[in-house]
Design an enzyme around this catalytic site. Structure first.
Site, PDB file in Angstrom:
ATOM      1  N   PRO A 191       0.839  -1.215   0.000  1.00  0.00           N
ATOM      2  CA  PRO A 191       0.000   0.000   0.000  1.00  0.00           C
ATOM      3  C   PRO A 191       0.866   1.253   0.000  1.00  0.00           C
ATOM      4  O   PRO A 191       1.768   1.388   0.820  1.00  0.00           O
ATOM      5  CB  PRO A 191      -0.789  -0.109   1.313  1.00  0.00           C
ATOM      6  CG  PRO A 191      -0.639  -1.518   1.775  1.00  0.00           C
ATOM      7  CD  PRO A 191       0.648  -2.025   1.203  1.00  0.00           C
ATOM      8  N   GLU A 192       0.636   2.136  -0.949  1.00  0.00           N
ATOM      9  CA  GLU A 192       1.343   3.412  -0.981  1.00  0.00           C
ATOM     10  C   GLU A 192       0.399   4.503  -0.473  1.00  0.00           C
ATOM     11  O   GLU A 192      -0.747   4.230  -0.126  1.00  0.00           O
ATOM     12  CB  GLU A 192       1.857   3.688  -2.401  1.00  0.00           C
ATOM     13  CG  GLU A 192       2.909   2.644  -2.820  1.00  0.00           C
ATOM     14  CD  GLU A 192       4.035   3.222  -3.668  1.00  0.00           C
ATOM     15  OE1 GLU A 192       4.444   4.368  -3.429  1.00  0.00           O
ATOM     16  OE2 GLU A 192       4.500   2.514  -4.570  1.00  0.00           O
ATOM     17  N   ARG A 200       1.738 -10.904   5.863  1.00  0.00           N
ATOM     18  CA  ARG A 200       3.193 -10.874   6.074  1.00  0.00           C
ATOM     19  C   ARG A 200       3.590 -10.253   7.416  1.00  0.00           C
ATOM     20  O   ARG A 200       4.750 -10.309   7.793  1.00  0.00           O
ATOM     21  CB  ARG A 200       3.869 -10.152   4.903  1.00  0.00           C
ATOM     22  CG  ARG A 200       3.623 -10.916   3.587  1.00  0.00           C
ATOM     23  CD  ARG A 200       4.314 -10.291   2.415  1.00  0.00           C
ATOM     24  NE  ARG A 200       5.754 -10.308   2.572  1.00  0.00           N
ATOM     25  CZ  ARG A 200       6.606  -9.778   1.694  1.00  0.00           C
ATOM     26  NH1 ARG A 200       6.145  -9.183   0.622  1.00  0.00           N
ATOM     27  NH2 ARG A 200       7.900  -9.834   1.905  1.00  0.00           N
ATOM     28  N   HIS A 220      -4.660 -14.905   9.270  1.00  0.00           N
ATOM     29  CA  HIS A 220      -4.078 -13.578   8.994  1.00  0.00           C
ATOM     30  C   HIS A 220      -4.991 -12.427   9.396  1.00  0.00           C
ATOM     31  O   HIS A 220      -4.619 -11.275   9.216  1.00  0.00           O
ATOM     32  CB  HIS A 220      -3.691 -13.385   7.516  1.00  0.00           C
ATOM     33  CG  HIS A 220      -2.864 -14.481   6.954  1.00  0.00           C
ATOM     34  ND1 HIS A 220      -1.682 -14.892   7.536  1.00  0.00           N
ATOM     35  CD2 HIS A 220      -3.036 -15.267   5.862  1.00  0.00           C
ATOM     36  CE1 HIS A 220      -1.177 -15.878   6.816  1.00  0.00           C
ATOM     37  NE2 HIS A 220      -1.969 -16.132   5.810  1.00  0.00           N
TER      38      HIS A 220
END
Ligand SMILES: [Zn+2]
Length: 270
Positions: free
Chosen positions: A2-3, A110, A91
């Protein structure tokens, strides 16, 4: 990853469901993110009303009456709203349950993301040294020109440095340099003021456009996968190594700069 535009899209998507809502409880299934989620997060946040959802760089600041939850999506995180009590999949590490019956669910395969608590978030060690927001007046070409004098590093990693300006990740740096006609390998200190003025304008234009496009995916924040529209905008250079330039037809080249793949057009970018 994500930016900034995806984080801003997330902020806009979740904010209307959070602001004014009281937190009924916080369920943490796995504390092991980039830093451990504080043990007392449930005690700190439960019973409080959420006042605002802000963003600084790629950090989301979920402000309660007393204290702020600082969240970062890391490499693979996302936040979305689900019905409280919906069974969690692998997750899906955190649920912040609200009195509305919805829960803000944090998913991160992650686990490079973060969920921290602070009474003074802007002075938190992760935020205090950050440069200006790219879409504010504090960021402009003059700042790039002045900070770059005497710097021999390549311009691309220079504009990706969070102390110079926040939120210019690899996609947006690649695209802004293409739009400004600047070779990403050029020494930061050798670029003129006029070219930096153009570059700053292109950074603002491209980020603003990406945020605007992200707005079309807001429906996904309830029940959907919480993934904002990543690559919805037309890309001229990023991810297009060895493909023809959309402007001049020359084959785009790919080099590594500061460990990151950098694609540019040898004819359009000087
Ligand atoms: Zn070209």
């Amino acid at each position: 990853m994500p930016e900034l535009p995806e984080v801003e899209t997330t902020r806009r998507g979740i904010s209307p469901h959070l602001v004014g809502q009281r937190v009924s409880r916080v369920i943490v299934r796995d504390r092991r993110l980039r830093w451990p989620i504080p043990e007392d997060l449930d005690v700190r946040l439960s019973g409080q009303t959420i006042v605002q959802v802000n963003r600084r760089a790629k950090y989301l600041l979920i402000e309660a009456e007393v204290g702020t939850l600082i969240s970062h999506l890391g490499m693979s995180g996302n936040l979305r709203l689900v019905e409280a009590g919906l069974p969690a999949l692998k997750h899906e590490h955190v649920d912040i349950e609200l009195e509305s019956g919805l829960a803000l669910r944090y998913t991160d395969p992650r686990r490079f993301g973060a969920m921290l608590w602070s009474l003074d978030p802007l002075n938190h060690e992760l935020l205090i040294r950050l440069g200006p927001e790219p879409l504010t007046e504090l960021f402009d070409g003059l700042r790039l020109f002045e900070l770059s004098r005497g710097r021999s590093m390549a311009v691309k990693p220079f504009i990706m440095d969070n102390a110079v300006v926040v939120g210019v990740g690899n996609i947006y740096a690649t695209e802004a340099l293409f739009a400004a006609g600047i070779d990403p390998r050029r020494e930061a200190g050798s670029i003129s003021k006029a070219r930096y003025v153009k570059l700053a304008m292109e950074i603002k234009r491209i980020l603003a456009h990406a945020i605007e496009r992200g707005g079309t995916t807001l429906r996904d924040f309830i029940g959907g996968d919480g993934q904002p529209g990543y690559f919805q905008q037309e890309l001229f250079a990023y991810g297009r190594g060895e493909e023809p330039c959309k402007v001049c037809g020359t084959t785009l080249r790919e080099v590594k700069l500061g460990q990151r793949a950098s694609v540019y057009c040898p004819k359009c970018q000087k």
